[in-house]
Design a protein around this motif. Sequence first.
Motif, PDB file in Angstrom:
ATOM      1  N   TYR A   1       0.830  -1.212   0.000  1.00  0.00           N
ATOM      2  CA  TYR A   1       0.000   0.000   0.000  1.00  0.00           C
ATOM      3  C   TYR A   1       0.866   1.264   0.000  1.00  0.00           C
ATOM      4  O   TYR A   1       0.553   2.255  -0.673  1.00  0.00           O
ATOM      5  CB  TYR A   1      -0.936   0.008   1.212  1.00  0.00           C
ATOM      6  CG  TYR A   1      -2.104  -0.939   1.088  1.00  0.00           C
ATOM      7  CD1 TYR A   1      -2.992  -0.846   0.026  1.00  0.00           C
ATOM      8  CD2 TYR A   1      -2.320  -1.943   2.026  1.00  0.00           C
ATOM      9  CE1 TYR A   1      -4.066  -1.712  -0.102  1.00  0.00           C
ATOM     10  CE2 TYR A   1      -3.389  -2.819   1.907  1.00  0.00           C
ATOM     11  CZ  TYR A   1      -4.262  -2.697   0.844  1.00  0.00           C
ATOM     12  OH  TYR A   1      -5.326  -3.561   0.714  1.00  0.00           O
ATOM     13  N   THR A   2       1.967   1.214   0.744  1.00  0.00           N
ATOM     14  CA  THR A   2       2.882   2.354   0.764  1.00  0.00           C
ATOM     15  C   THR A   2       3.473   2.592  -0.619  1.00  0.00           C
ATOM     16  O   THR A   2       3.563   3.732  -1.093  1.00  0.00           O
ATOM     17  CB  THR A   2       4.016   2.104   1.771  1.00  0.00           C
ATOM     18  OG1 THR A   2       3.467   1.891   3.072  1.00  0.00           O
ATOM     19  CG2 THR A   2       4.977   3.292   1.808  1.00  0.00           C
TER      20      THR A   2
ATOM     21  N   ILE B   1       2.187   1.768  -3.535  1.00  0.00           N
ATOM     22  CA  ILE B   1       1.166   2.285  -4.447  1.00  0.00           C
ATOM     23  C   ILE B   1       0.900   3.763  -4.184  1.00  0.00           C
ATOM     24  O   ILE B   1       0.728   4.560  -5.112  1.00  0.00           O
ATOM     25  CB  ILE B   1      -0.131   1.462  -4.300  1.00  0.00           C
ATOM     26  CG1 ILE B   1       0.116   0.030  -4.793  1.00  0.00           C
ATOM     27  CG2 ILE B   1      -1.272   2.111  -5.072  1.00  0.00           C
ATOM     28  CD1 ILE B   1      -1.020  -0.927  -4.504  1.00  0.00           C
ATOM     29  N   THR B   2       0.910   4.157  -2.901  1.00  0.00           N
ATOM     30  CA  THR B   2       0.711   5.567  -2.555  1.00  0.00           C
ATOM     31  C   THR B   2       1.835   6.433  -3.105  1.00  0.00           C
ATOM     32  O   THR B   2       1.600   7.497  -3.686  1.00  0.00           O
ATOM     33  CB  THR B   2       0.626   5.728  -1.024  1.00  0.00           C
ATOM     34  OG1 THR B   2      -0.447   4.946  -0.515  1.00  0.00           O
ATOM     35  CG2 THR B   2       0.416   7.197  -0.654  1.00  0.00           C
ATOM     36  N   VAL B   3       3.068   5.963  -2.944  1.00  0.00           N
ATOM     37  CA  VAL B   3       4.224   6.699  -3.478  1.00  0.00           C
ATOM     38  C   VAL B   3       4.122   6.823  -4.998  1.00  0.00           C
ATOM     39  O   VAL B   3       4.416   7.865  -5.573  1.00  0.00           O
ATOM     40  CB  VAL B   3       5.541   6.011  -3.069  1.00  0.00           C
ATOM     41  CG1 VAL B   3       6.733   6.650  -3.789  1.00  0.00           C
ATOM     42  CG2 VAL B   3       5.744   6.093  -1.565  1.00  0.00           C
ATOM     43  N   TRP B   4       3.692   5.749  -5.659  1.00  0.00           N
ATOM     44  CA  TRP B   4       3.555   5.783  -7.116  1.00  0.00           C
ATOM     45  C   TRP B   4       2.532   6.837  -7.539  1.00  0.00           C
ATOM     46  O   TRP B   4       2.766   7.591  -8.495  1.00  0.00           O
ATOM     47  CB  TRP B   4       3.125   4.416  -7.642  1.00  0.00           C
ATOM     48  CG  TRP B   4       3.100   4.369  -9.153  1.00  0.00           C
ATOM     49  CD1 TRP B   4       4.120   4.021  -9.974  1.00  0.00           C
ATOM     50  CD2 TRP B   4       1.998   4.695  -9.997  1.00  0.00           C
ATOM     51  NE1 TRP B   4       3.725   4.111 -11.290  1.00  0.00           N
ATOM     52  CE2 TRP B   4       2.424   4.535 -11.336  1.00  0.00           C
ATOM     53  CE3 TRP B   4       0.683   5.125  -9.763  1.00  0.00           C
ATOM     54  CZ2 TRP B   4       1.597   4.766 -12.430  1.00  0.00           C
ATOM     55  CZ3 TRP B   4      -0.151   5.364 -10.855  1.00  0.00           C
ATOM     56  CH2 TRP B   4       0.305   5.185 -12.161  1.00  0.00           C
ATOM     57  N   CYS B   5       1.384   6.889  -6.853  1.00  0.00           N
ATOM     58  CA  CYS B   5       0.348   7.868  -7.199  1.00  0.00           C
ATOM     59  C   CYS B   5       0.856   9.294  -7.026  1.00  0.00           C
ATOM     60  O   CYS B   5       0.639  10.158  -7.892  1.00  0.00           O
ATOM     61  CB  CYS B   5      -0.896   7.633  -6.344  1.00  0.00           C
ATOM     62  SG  CYS B   5      -1.771   6.091  -6.702  1.00  0.00           S
ATOM     63  N   ILE B   6       1.546   9.556  -5.915  1.00  0.00           N
ATOM     64  CA  ILE B   6       2.080  10.895  -5.667  1.00  0.00           C
ATOM     65  C   ILE B   6       3.109  11.256  -6.738  1.00  0.00           C
ATOM     66  O   ILE B   6       3.117  12.376  -7.279  1.00  0.00           O
ATOM     67  CB  ILE B   6       2.707  10.976  -4.263  1.00  0.00           C
ATOM     68  CG1 ILE B   6       1.629  10.817  -3.192  1.00  0.00           C
ATOM     69  CG2 ILE B   6       3.444  12.295  -4.069  1.00  0.00           C
ATOM     70  CD1 ILE B   6       2.172  10.694  -1.782  1.00  0.00           C
TER      71      ILE B   6
END
Length: 235
Positions: free
Chosen positions: A198-199, A201-206
């Motif tokens: 999840y971390t 994926i969050t970094v990828w979105c940002i």
Amino acid sequence: MTDDDPSQTSRWRHGARLAACIVFLLTLFYLVAVARVIDINSVRDMVEATGPAAPLVYVIVSALLGAILVPGPILAAGSGLLFGPLLGTFVTLGATVGTATISSYLGRRAGRESARALLGPTRANHLDTRLDRHGLWAVVAQRFIPGAPDALSSYAFGALGIPLWQMATGAFIGSTPRAFVYTALGASIGDLSAPLAYTAITVWCITAILGALAAHRTLRTWRRRNEEAEPTAKS
């Protein structure tokens, strides 16, 4: 201008040379990314068999595979699977910088002369000035753009004349978030519901959002500066 004009003949020759380079790279991309002629699992098993030297071996092998257009996310995921998220991220970064340096060097050797000839002296010199000042951040911005192929971009940057030190530094800075993302996903391949996944994926979105904004701003700035430079070049 006649059909036998040497300058026109030279432009055709340089254009054909660049076209041949592009066709070669696209064919290579099809073979390794679509047809999958290279078995990444076999490569990973071979590297794992080298024992304590495996991280260094993977950096070298992955850098070379990236330069022949094996997709970076696959190589990064393999790094995470072999070495875990922490060491794997550093291995991925080392391989990424290696790929950028190799691809840029080959792009410079194969296409630099032809790119300058097609641009013409004035435009080529103007582009050189821009890249000397902003080439590093152009590489960083490209690395943040979602979906932009790193190795192909490195070949293009090399042909345009971005210095190798800017390629290596820009690749290191710009690739750090994605190196972590794909390596962490590779390390979490058995449990994609884990916090690490999840971390990542969050970094990828940002990163994707920042990359899109940076690309838009960079394109707008370059367009404005080119418009300002045109009257000066004509006078």
